[in-house]
Design an enzyme around this catalytic site. Structure first.
Site, short mmCIF file in Angstrom:
data_model
loop_
_atom_site.label_atom_id
_atom_site.label_comp_id
_atom_site.label_asym_id
_atom_site.label_seq_id
_atom_site.Cartn_x
_atom_site.Cartn_y
_atom_site.Cartn_z
N HIS A 136 -3.61 -5.19 0.36
CA HIS A 136 -3.04 -5.75 1.59
C HIS A 136 -3.12 -7.28 1.59
O HIS A 136 -4.08 -7.84 2.12
CB HIS A 136 -3.78 -5.20 2.81
CG HIS A 136 -3.57 -3.75 3.03
ND1 HIS A 136 -2.54 -3.25 3.79
CD2 HIS A 136 -4.24 -2.68 2.56
CE1 HIS A 136 -2.59 -1.92 3.79
NE2 HIS A 136 -3.62 -1.55 3.05
N CYS A 157 0.83 -1.21 0.00
CA CYS A 157 0.00 0.00 0.00
C CYS A 157 0.87 1.26 0.00
O CYS A 157 1.45 1.58 -1.03
CB CYS A 157 -0.98 -0.05 1.16
SG CYS A 157 -2.43 0.96 0.83
N GLU A 177 -1.57 -9.27 3.37
CA GLU A 177 -1.43 -9.82 4.73
C GLU A 177 -2.76 -10.20 5.37
O GLU A 177 -2.81 -11.08 6.23
CB GLU A 177 -0.65 -8.84 5.62
CG GLU A 177 -1.38 -7.55 6.03
CD GLU A 177 -1.23 -6.40 5.03
OE1 GLU A 177 -1.00 -6.66 3.84
OE2 GLU A 177 -1.39 -5.23 5.44
#
Ligand code: GLN
Length: 525
Positions: free
Chosen positions: A497, A367, A499
Site C-alpha cells: 500500500h 493489493c 498510499e
C-alpha cells in the site's frame, strides 16, 4: 510535559482530526517537540476488523498496526511515521485491565472504572514522549463510550500544574437557510455536556459551512465561558491542507502555546499543492458508504498535484455489457483499483483492468487491485478462463492467487494478516526501478492474506504472450510484490500500500509517476 486535549461536539466528522493534525504541525514548525495520540472510544482493540463503509479506511502504520484513518492525517501533516503507541482504543484499555485482574494484579480489590480503567488510560497518556502532546478524543462529547476518557483527562489536568493542560472543543454551528442565520444552540449544549464531565474548554473552534459573523462568535464565547479571542471560526475550505494556514493566520498555535507557557520560534513556511491537474481518475471502488473509505489513496493523488479521483461503483461496472464498460471508462484519464476484501464487485474491477490493459489507459492496482490484474491476465491473455483467487472461488482449477501458507494456520481474524513494513527487492530494468530511483532494497507497508501463486504459474511471466502482452515481476520478497505490463503507458500492480507513505510535500513516487504517465498520455493525444 504539556497536553492539548481536543474534544468534539454536536456532530462527528467535522474535522477534529484535520484540526489536531494542523495544530500539531504548526507547533512542530515553531520548534516544539510534538507528539500526537488518537483516542478511539470504541471497544474494538484496533480498527482492523471494521468495515470501511462505516468507519473509513483502515490505516496501516510501519509497525503493522491497523489504525483509525486519523493516524493517516497525522502522518501526512506531520511528515512523520505514526506507531501503535499513537492510538488507544477502549478495547485495548479494557482488555489490559481484565488481563491484569486475571493474573492477580489487583489482588484484594474490587476492579472499577475509576480508578482502575482511568488509571490505565492515564498511564498511556503519561507515557507519551512529546514535550507537547496533542490528544484527540474520538467521537462526540456525550457519547457513553467516551465518558471514561474525559474523566481520565479531567483527573490528569487536576493532578498536574495549571499550565500543563489546555482543552480545545471543536463544534459545529449549522446555518439555517430558511431564516438565513447561524444557530449556536447545539454548541451551547455541547459545552454544557463537557462541563458536566468536569471540563471547561479553554478554546472553542466553531466549524461552519461558511464564515460566521462576529455576533455569533460573541454568543459562543458568552455561553461557552471562554474569552472572545479564544473562539475560532473555521469555515469549510476546498483544500484541507490550507486549514493550517488559516489556523496560523488566526494565531491558534500561539494562543494555545501561551496557555501552556510554551515558547515558540518563528514558524516555518508550510508548503502544499495548490494547483491541480484537471485529470479524471476513476477509483474502481466497492466501499461507497463514506468518502473516507479510500482516504489515503485520494490524498496521495491530490498531493501528487492531481484533482481528486472520482469513485466508480465496481458493482455497477459488473452489470454493464463490455461495450458499455468501454464507453463508460473512456471518459477517464486513469484508473486505480484499490484494496479490498470479499467477492462483491470483483468482476467489475476485472472488467476495468481488462479495459485499461487493452486500451493503454494508465492503471494502478493496489493489493487486491494487483491480485485482480493477475486474475485478469490469466483469464484473458493466458486463456485460463476460470482463473481466480481462492478468496472468491476456492474450487477454481487456476488458482493464481492463494492464501499465504502461514495464514492457513491462523484462526483469529484480528491483527493477524501480513502487516506493516516488509522488505523487498526491486527488479532492474522495470518501471518501478525508475520510480524508486534505482534503490534495490526498499520497504513498503502491507495488509493482506493472499499472494500470487508464483510457483505454479511462472509461465505467465515467461515471455511475451501470443497476443504480445508481457507481464513482469517488478518487485519480490518471498512473495511477488509488484507486477507491471511492458509496453503500456502505466500498468503497475503492487501487493503493498504505497498510499500510506504519502506525506505533504512528499507524495509516494508511485502516485507521482502514475499522474505523470497521465500527463504524458494527454500531451500525446
Ligand atoms: N483480500 C486480499 C488479501 O487478503 C487483498 C487485501 C487488500 O487489498 N488489502 O490478500
Amino acid at each position: 510535559m504539556k497536553y492539548i486535549v481536543v474534544t468534539g461536539g454536536v456532530l462527528s466528522g467535522i474535522g477534529k482530526g484535520i484540526f489536531s493534525a494542523s495544530l500539531a504541525r504548526l507547533l512542530k514548525d515553531s520548534g516544539v517537540d510534538v507528539s500526537v495520540l488518537k483516542v478511539d472510544p470504541y471497544l474494538n482493540v484496533d480498527a482492523g476488523t471494521m468495515n470501511p463503509n462505516q468507519h473509513g479506511e483502515v490505516f496501516v502504520t510501519e509497525d503493522g498496526y491497523e489504525a483509525d484513518l486519523d493516524l493517516g492525517h497525522y502522518e501526512r501533516f506531520l511528515g512523520e511515521d505514526m506507531k501503535r503507541s499513537n492510538n488507544i482504543t477502549a478495547g485495548q484499555i479494557y482488555s489490559k485491565v481484565i488481563e491484569k485482574e486475571r493474573s492477580g494484579g489487583y489482588l484484594g480489590s474490587t476492579v472499577q472504572i475509576v480508578p482502575h480503567v482511568t488509571g490505565e488510560i492515564k498511564d498511556r497518556i503519561l507515557s507519551l514522549q512529546g514535550y507537547v502532546n496533542v490528544i484527540e478524543i474520538g467521537g462526540t462529547v456525550g457519547d457513553i463510550e467516551s465518558e471514561v476518557f474525559l474523566e481520565s483527562v479531567r483527573e490528569l489536568a487536576l493532578e498536574r500544574s495549571q499550565d500543563d493542560f489546555v482543552f480545545v472543543h471543536v463544534t459545529y454551528v449549522p446555518y439555517l437557510s430558511v431564516s438565513n442565520e447561524f444557530k449556536t444552540k447545539p454548541t451551547q449544549q455541547s459545552v454544557q455536556l463537557l462541563r458536566r464531565a468536569g471540563i471547561n474548554p479553554d478554546m472553542i473552534v466553531v466549524r461552519s459551512e461558511k464564515c460566521v459573523g462576529e455576533e455569533v462568535l460573541n454568543k459562543v464565547a458568552l455561553f461557552g465561558g471562554v474569552p472572545h479571542d479564544m473562539v475560532i471560526n473555521l469555515p469549510n475550505l476546498s483544500n484541507v491542507y490550507s486549514v493550517l494556514e488559516t489556523l496560523k493566520d488566526l494565531q491558534v498555535h500561539t494562543k494555545v502555546a501561551q496557555r501552556l507557557s510554551v515558547k515558540l520560534k518563528s514558524c516555518a513556511q508550510w508548503i502544499y499543492p495548490k494547483d491541480f491537474k484537471p485529470f479524471r481518475v476513476a477509483l474502481i471502488a466497492k466501499y461507497l458508504g463514506t468518502d473516507d473509505a479510500y482516504k489515503s489513496i485520494v490524498e496521495s493523488v491530490f498531493l501528487s498535484g492531481c484533482r481528486k479521483p472520482e469513485t466508480v461503483d465496481s458493482e455497477m461496472l459488473e452489470s454493464l455489457s463490455w461495450e458499455e464498460v468501454c464507453e463508460y471508462l473512456d471518459q477517464y484519464d486513469g484508473l486505480i483499483v484499490p484494496g479490498g476484501f470479499g467477492k462483491r464487485g470483483i468482476e467489475g474491477k476485472i472488467k476495468a483492468i481488462r479495459y485499461a490493459r487493452e486500451h493503454g489507459k494508465p492503471i494502478l492496482g493496489i493489493c487486491l487491485g494487483m491480485q485482480l490484474m493477475i486474475v485478469e491476465f490469466a483469464r484473458h491473455v493466458m486463456g485460463y478462463a476460470d482463473a481466480n483467487s481462492t478468496e472468491f472461488d476456492p474450487a477454481t482449477s487456476h488458482a493464481v492467487i492463494t492464501m499465504m501458507e502461514e495464514q492457513k494456520r491462523i484462526m483469529k481474524l484480528g491483527g493477524t494478516m501480513r502487516l506493516g513494513s516488509q522488505e523487498m527487492e526491486i527488479q532492474p530494468r522495470t518501471r518501478l526501478w525508475k520510480i524508486y530511483r534505482g534503490s534495490h532494497k526498499i520497504k513498503e507497508r502491507h495488509r493482506h492474506r493472499y499472494e500470487v501463486n508464483y510457483d505454479m504459474f511462472q509461465d505467465m511471466f515467461k515471455k511475451p504472450s501470443e497476443s504480445g502482452y508481457k507481464l513482469v515481476v517488478a518487485a519480490k520478497s518471498a512473495f511477488v510484490e509488484a507486477v507491471e505490463l511492458q509496453d503500456h503507458p502505466f500498468f503497475v500492480g503492487v501487493q503493498y500500500h504505497p498510499e500510506f507513505k504519502t506525506k505533504v510535500g512528499k507524495p509516494h513516487p508511485i502516485f507521482v509517476e502514475f499522474v505523470s504517465s497521465i500527463s504524458r498520455e494527454e500531451a500525446r493525444k
